[in-house]
Design an enzyme around this catalytic site. Structure first.
Site, PDB file in Angstrom:
ATOM      1  N   ASP A  48      33.424  43.194  34.287  1.00  0.00           N
ATOM      2  CA  ASP A  48      34.196  42.595  33.278  1.00  0.00           C
ATOM      3  C   ASP A  48      33.430  41.640  32.290  1.00  0.00           C
ATOM      4  O   ASP A  48      32.434  41.057  32.741  1.00  0.00           O
ATOM      5  CB  ASP A  48      35.487  42.324  33.967  1.00  0.00           C
ATOM      6  CG  ASP A  48      36.365  42.222  32.867  1.00  0.00           C
ATOM      7  OD1 ASP A  48      36.430  42.626  31.830  1.00  0.00           O
ATOM      8  OD2 ASP A  48      37.580  41.645  33.459  1.00  0.00           O
ATOM      9  N   GLU A  88      30.966  41.691  27.121  1.00  0.00           N
ATOM     10  CA  GLU A  88      30.948  42.314  25.683  1.00  0.00           C
ATOM     11  C   GLU A  88      29.715  41.255  25.130  1.00  0.00           C
ATOM     12  O   GLU A  88      28.958  42.025  24.292  1.00  0.00           O
ATOM     13  CB  GLU A  88      32.029  41.726  24.707  1.00  0.00           C
ATOM     14  CG  GLU A  88      33.278  42.552  24.917  1.00  0.00           C
ATOM     15  CD  GLU A  88      33.889  42.631  26.514  1.00  0.00           C
ATOM     16  OE1 GLU A  88      34.632  43.560  26.874  1.00  0.00           O
ATOM     17  OE2 GLU A  88      33.927  41.497  26.915  1.00  0.00           O
ATOM     18  N   ASP A 139      42.551  45.186  28.531  1.00  0.00           N
ATOM     19  CA  ASP A 139      44.044  44.614  28.951  1.00  0.00           C
ATOM     20  C   ASP A 139      44.900  45.170  28.038  1.00  0.00           C
ATOM     21  O   ASP A 139      44.911  44.866  26.983  1.00  0.00           O
ATOM     22  CB  ASP A 139      43.649  43.129  28.898  1.00  0.00           C
ATOM     23  CG  ASP A 139      42.777  42.480  29.920  1.00  0.00           C
ATOM     24  OD1 ASP A 139      42.387  43.197  30.765  1.00  0.00           O
ATOM     25  OD2 ASP A 139      42.572  41.379  29.552  1.00  0.00           O
TER      26      ASP A 139
END
Length: 573
Positions: A167, A170, A244
């Site tokens: 997770d 980015e 999310d």
């Protein structure tokens, strides 16, 4: 397919990854984990993977465990594994800047971190652990080092049944511009972040996947890694989810367009958090979301720590049965999904397809993004609004369609009037099988994919207007890379002129494989069979087979044909 040939084709995942995944931020301790697992067992509710978010670690230090909450991680994993389940832990790319943390200490000593804009100091950004440094995954040496951290004797408390969730890749930096790194930060070769931002997450997932392979001495176990960030080519390294989302009808509605877009970009193994990450879905929204998720490639329920508990049994007995029915439908279809993922790995064709991909000349289908096809043969239109019990479904008029629940043929549509109003009470998601197709299912209720390996198949044959149908089946050992060297079986199923035949196109399974998964077919269901046959004869032996014909529904059921997908055979009606 052309795009996939350029960027790379999807890699086959282990079969368990196609089952249901149960996740929450966070299952708070070992007792919580084992209670949730035991409840799934008690309810005969199929699931394959239980997930742990960041709170399982020692102070957000990845590759560690909170010894107070998870004192016996190996025993915990083995309890799940002994009953056919896996576990996933989260591991992010930011490392807590703590000189007593072994990962950070070694990475600092070796000089493996992204640098500030001067190139003289390691970048210091803020993320879950607080002050953090970020590994430079654009560097092959860093990726190799990272992969080595997954060795069983290095990642303390890990077992072969533990897999990984990447997770925040980015990369996410809480105190950075646009919640990421400044664009002028430098990698180890002195190249600015603006040049490699888009590939950072993919290279992180790649390094993690390589680590899960390398941790095995024979390097012959398929990895499973879920990632939030991705780029062209990410399909080679694992699954992607949409990030999310929120427990609202609007977010359920947006799921299909997002997943279809990703599939068009060669990213087939994708999904969205069932139920929505933020907020609290009511029983109706949870039911409709679970119904939709069961027919999407990656199938995971997830929730924020401020959300109410939402395991399937938390919504009452009636909703539990509906959610369980969706999971059972998914598991029954795993042979079909697995065959489609093999097709994606060899041709690049996506698993979840917009209607226009199958019908490129029918312009009326071009804007449709609230329906989709799984492969070429299943049409899905989920209910995505509250209180709906009837709705319009657009049926591509070039083909016949059969309701998968009733097995009845739907009325024909035309280009001018392509829609039908269908019933969709809360118990039902509209799903239809294309006339001219053959879909394999496994109908025996099991609690995980591992327990389904030896189960027999039921073939669902949906005839077109000429009494014809075709389909394919693929199987292998469901976990190793041996299929790449020919250790798999595939077969072509065809129905024409009253004869159903199975032609083995490749049989590279070992005797042990065949003993574990003999590929037996226990039932054949033929939809659209318009007249009762006088007999059903297995031509290879001359044996007459038992069958039942339902005149009102035009459905023919052949019982116990005693044939295998691993053999050539034909049945004449």
């Amino acid at each position: 397919a052309q795009y996939a040939s350029l960027t790379g084709k999807l890699e086959m995942m282990p079969m368990f990854a196609l089952g249901y995944h149960q996740c929450r931020w966070n299952y708070k301790d070992e007792r919580d984990v084992l209670q949730v697992h035991a409840k799934f067992e008690e309810l005969d509710y199929p699931y394959d993977v239980l997930w742990l978010d960041i709170e399982h670690t020692n102070g957000k230090r990845y590759f560690t465990w909170d010894k107070g909450l998870f004192p016996n991680p190996i025993s915990m994993q083995n309890t799940l594994s002994d009953q056919g389940r896996k576990m996933v832990t989260i591991i992010d790319p930011h490392m807590k800047r703590d000189d007593h943390y072994h990962i950070h200490k070694e990475a600092t000593k070796k000089g493996l971190y992204v640098r500030d804009k001067t190139g003289t100091k390691d970048f210091d950004g803020w993320c879950w652990p607080g002050s953090s440094s970020y590994l430079d995954f654009t560097d092959a040496g860093v990726r190799d080092w990272w992969a080595s951290q997954f060795a069983f004797d290095t990642y303390e408390g890990s077992t072969p049944s533990l897999y990984v969730w990447n997770d925040m890749n980015e990369p996410s930096v809480f105190n950075g511009p646009e919640v990421s790194m400044q664009k002028d930060l430098l990698n180890l070769k002195g190249v600015e972040h603006r040049e490699w931002h888009n590939i950072y997450g993919m290279l992180f997932q790649r390094a993690t996947a390589e680590g899960l392979v390398m941790r095995h001495a024979e390097k012959n176990e398929r990895p499973f890694v879920l990632s939030r960030a991705f780029f062209a080519g990410s399909q080679k390294y694992g699954a992607i989810w949409t990030g999310d989302n929120t427990a609202t009808w609007e977010h359920l509605q947006s799921t299909a367009p997002m997943l279809l877009s990703l599939n068009i970009g060669a990213l087939s193994f994708v999904g969205a958090d069932v139920g929505g990450f933020f907020g609290n879905p009511n029983a109706e929204l949870m039911t409709r979301w679970m119904q939709a998720g069961a027919y999407q490639p990656f199938f995971r329920g997830h929730a924020h720590h401020d959300s109410q508990r939402r395991e399937p049994w938390m919504f009452g007995e009636e909703t539990l049965h509906r959610l369980r029915r969706s999971a059972i439908a998914r598991y029954a279809l795993l042979p079909y999904f697995y065959t489609l993922f093999h097709e994606a790995s060899t041709t690049g064709m996506p698993v979840m397809r917009p209607l226009w991909m199958q019908y490129p000349t029918e312009e009326i289908l071009f804007p449709i993004d609230d329906e989709w096809l799984i492969g070429s043969d299943l049409l899905i239109k989920p209910v995505v609004e509250p209180g709906v019990t009837k709705m319009k479904v657009l049926f591509p008029p070039a083909d016949r369609w059969y309701d998968v629940d009733t097995m009845e043929r739907m009325p024909s549509t035309t280009v001018e009037i392509p829609e039908l109003v269908v019933d969709c009470p809360l118990d039902k998601i509209p799903v239809y099988q294309r006339g001219g197709s053959i879909i394999p299912r496994k109908l025996r209720l099991r609690r995980s994919t591992q327990m389904m390996i030896a189960d027999p198949y039921t073939l669902f044959v949906a005839l077109d207007g000429n009494g014809r149908a075709t389909g394919r089946m693929y199987t292998d050992d469901e976990h190793s890379f041996d299929h790449k060297s020919g250790r798999y079986a595939s077969a072509l199923l065809e129905m024409a002129t009253g004869q159903l035949s199975n032609s083995v196109s490749h049989q590279g399974l070992t005797e042990l494989d065949a003993s574990l998964n003999p590929g037996m077919i226990e039932r054949i269901v033929i939809m659209g069979f318009e007249t009762e046959p006088s007999s059903a004869v297995l031509t290879t032996t001359g044996a007459k087979l038992q069958f039942l014909y339902e005149q009102d529904a035009n459905v023919l059921v052949v019982r116990k044909p005693n044939v295998s997908m691993l053999d050539n055979w034909s049945i004449q009606f």
